[in-house]
Design an enzyme around this catalytic site. Structure first.
Site, mmCIF file in Angstrom:
data_model
loop_
_atom_site.group_PDB
_atom_site.id
_atom_site.type_symbol
_atom_site.label_atom_id
_atom_site.label_comp_id
_atom_site.label_asym_id
_atom_site.label_seq_id
_atom_site.Cartn_x
_atom_site.Cartn_y
_atom_site.Cartn_z
ATOM 1 N N GLU A 72 0.887 -1.180 0.000
ATOM 2 C CA GLU A 72 0.000 0.000 0.000
ATOM 3 C C GLU A 72 0.913 1.214 0.000
ATOM 4 O OE1 GLU A 72 -2.410 -0.757 3.490
ATOM 5 O OE2 GLU A 72 -0.793 -0.130 4.821
ATOM 6 N N GLY A 107 2.002 5.195 -1.106
ATOM 7 C CA GLY A 107 1.471 6.529 -1.352
ATOM 8 C C GLY A 107 2.465 7.424 -2.075
ATOM 9 N N ARG A 108 3.366 8.015 -1.300
ATOM 10 C CA ARG A 108 4.285 9.039 -1.804
ATOM 11 C C ARG A 108 4.985 8.645 -3.112
ATOM 12 N NH1 ARG A 108 6.654 12.856 1.359
ATOM 13 N NH2 ARG A 108 6.143 11.599 3.175
ATOM 14 N N TYR A 139 1.410 14.411 -0.301
ATOM 15 C CA TYR A 139 1.482 15.096 0.993
ATOM 16 C C TYR A 139 1.801 16.578 0.767
ATOM 17 C CZ TYR A 139 1.783 10.235 2.476
ATOM 18 O OH TYR A 139 1.549 8.890 2.654
ATOM 19 N N CYS A 178 1.944 35.854 6.833
ATOM 20 C CA CYS A 178 2.605 36.749 7.787
ATOM 21 C C CYS A 178 3.279 35.922 8.875
ATOM 22 C CB CYS A 178 1.590 37.675 8.421
ATOM 23 S SG CYS A 178 0.577 38.491 7.210
HETATM 24 C C1 LIG Z 1 0.733 6.529 5.129
HETATM 25 C C2 LIG Z 1 0.663 5.076 5.101
HETATM 26 C C3 LIG Z 1 1.063 4.365 3.964
HETATM 27 C C4 LIG Z 1 1.698 5.022 2.771
HETATM 28 O O1 LIG Z 1 2.951 5.546 3.101
HETATM 29 P P1 LIG Z 1 3.884 6.194 1.970
HETATM 30 O O2 LIG Z 1 5.100 6.592 2.701
HETATM 31 O O3 LIG Z 1 3.139 7.357 1.407
HETATM 32 O O4 LIG Z 1 4.127 5.141 0.942
HETATM 33 C C5 LIG Z 1 0.859 3.001 3.953
HETATM 34 N N1 LIG Z 1 0.317 2.349 5.029
HETATM 35 C C6 LIG Z 1 -0.045 3.017 6.141
HETATM 36 C C7 LIG Z 1 -0.630 2.256 7.262
HETATM 37 C C8 LIG Z 1 0.121 4.383 6.225
HETATM 38 O O5 LIG Z 1 -0.221 5.022 7.340
#
Ligand SMILES: *Cc1c(COP(=O)(O)O)cnc(C)c1O
Length: 393
Positions: free
Chosen positions: A270, A272-273, A371, A342
């Protein structure tokens, strides 16, 4: 890093507007290519989910749908959003402090897995599943002490954190999973860190996940079909070419799967980044340039209330300059790039060298697709939001 033509063309279009540019531009073509490459290198028994909290823009999700096995939601809000935007796409649901109403919604959506973070949550879920008359698929998120202590700026386990279950809670959780008829135990979940740049270190961590998985299955006589190994593959913001080497990782992962006897277990990622960071660009047109106490400052339209990444990471964010028509006010000098807030914390890059800079130039912050906008304190000072531009060709 030179900017793709798709981006410079979009900027030329944006320049035709009368007011100074402040925008996010997303290169969906590049995103599609990137996710396709990520997918293609994955070993056969691996699944790829996108952790939507990195960037849940509808167009990003829709671009990813054909190439991922589903989405990970980290809140009830994300769960509803993902269900709405991409109906029919498998969802998995993690995160601490889930509300009962959120667990109910997830049951209603018939999600693919609940990432259970505590014994209390497991109990609530058992009751809710019983009320629904449907089994809840459970992945147990663990926070165990591993042989391979992860070393990263953002560590979520292997030490005291609010995430996952500790060793001592495990027996109780396993007893519930054995005795509660409405809980379907699917496997173990590990996500211990983000910002991983080192392929070999990450493989060592995953090896210890695999070994823990086998050990627990053996000790507790479990037959579990799945392990979730989380995300956390890192982006090198200072030198993108040295970001996490995904193809190299996948080659070595294939060997590791054989070595550690994991070929018949479903391995789920799973991420993300690493998926969405590179497709996003944050644009600020320079409104003013000044010199205070010997240092140059360029003030752009926008700031960290739109693009909190540099403040959150405490780094100088990488950028390119697209020159306008004014003669340069700064030549071969360092400049601090700030926004319109500011507060002295509204800094996107500090004392970075530029060859030329003038009012009206465009600052293009790269690697701004994860992010970024969605973690920003967007209401602070009530400035207008950035324009959102999605490039599909
Ligand atoms: C945020 C998160 C991810 C994704 O993390 P990345 O660093 O964006 O790949 C995967 N699993 C869990 C449980 C997360 O909290």
């Amino acid at each position: 890093m030179s900017l793709p033509a798709r981006i410079t063309d979009a900027i030329s279009q944006l320049r035709k507007q009368p007011s100074p540019i402040c925008a996010y531009v997303y290169d969906l073509v590049a995103l599609e290519r990137h996710i396709q490459t990520i997918r293609e290198s994955l070993p056969a028994n691996c699944e790829l989910f996108y952790a939507a909290k990195a960037n849940p823009e509808a167009q990003i999700l829709q671009t990813l749908v054909p190439f991922v096995d589903g989405f990970e939601a980290a809140s009830g809000g994300e769960l509803r959003w993902l269900h709405q935007q991409c109906p029919g796409t498998p969802l998995i649901f993690g995160g601490p402090g889930k509300l009962e109403s959120e667990l109910e919604t997830a049951m209603e959506y018939q999600i693919s897995a609940f990432h259970v973070e505590s014994v209390n949550e497991l109990r609530s879920l058992a009751q809710i599943a019983a009320r629904c008359g449907r089994k809840a698929p459970v992945m147990l998120r663990l926070n165990l002490t591993l042989d391979e202590a992860p070393d990263s700026r953002l560590v979520m386990g292997g030490k005291a954190t609010p995430f996952g279950l500790d060793e001592f809670a495990l027996d109780e959780a396993l007893a519930l999973l054995r005795d509660e008829p409405w809980l379907a135990f699917q496997g173990l979940h590990f996500h211990l860190l983000s910002h991983q740049l080192d392929v070999d270190a990450h493989l060592r961590l995953i090896r210890s996940y695999f070994r823990t998985f086998h050990k627990l299955c053996l000790e507790h006589r479990l037959l579990l079909p799945m392990i979730n190994v989380g995300g956390g593959m890192g982006i090198n913001y200072q030198d993108h070419h040295r970001s996490f080497d995904w193809p190299g990782f996948c080659t070595k992962l294939s060997a590791l799967i054989i070595e550690e006897d994991m070929a018949t277990t479903q391995i789920r990622f799973e991420i993300g980044r690493f998926i969405s960071a590179a497709c996003g660009y944050y644009l600020m047109q320079v409104l003013d340039i000044k010199r205070n106490h010997g240092q140059y400052f360029a003030i752009g339209r926008g700031g960290t209330h739109h693009f909190r990444t540099p403040a959150a990471q405490n780094h100088n964010h990488p950028f390119d300059v697209i020159r306008g028509h004014q003669p340069a006010e700064i030549v071969n000098q360092p400049v601090t790039l700030v926004g319109q807030l500011c507060t002295p914390k509204d800094v996107l890059a500090k004392q970075q060298p530029v060859t030329e800079l003038a009012v009206g130039d465009i600052l293009v912050f790269t690697l701004a697709g994860a992010y970024a906008w969605n973690i920003s304190h967007r209401d602070f000072l009530m400035h207008e939001p950035p324009q959102m531009v999605f490039l599909k060709q």
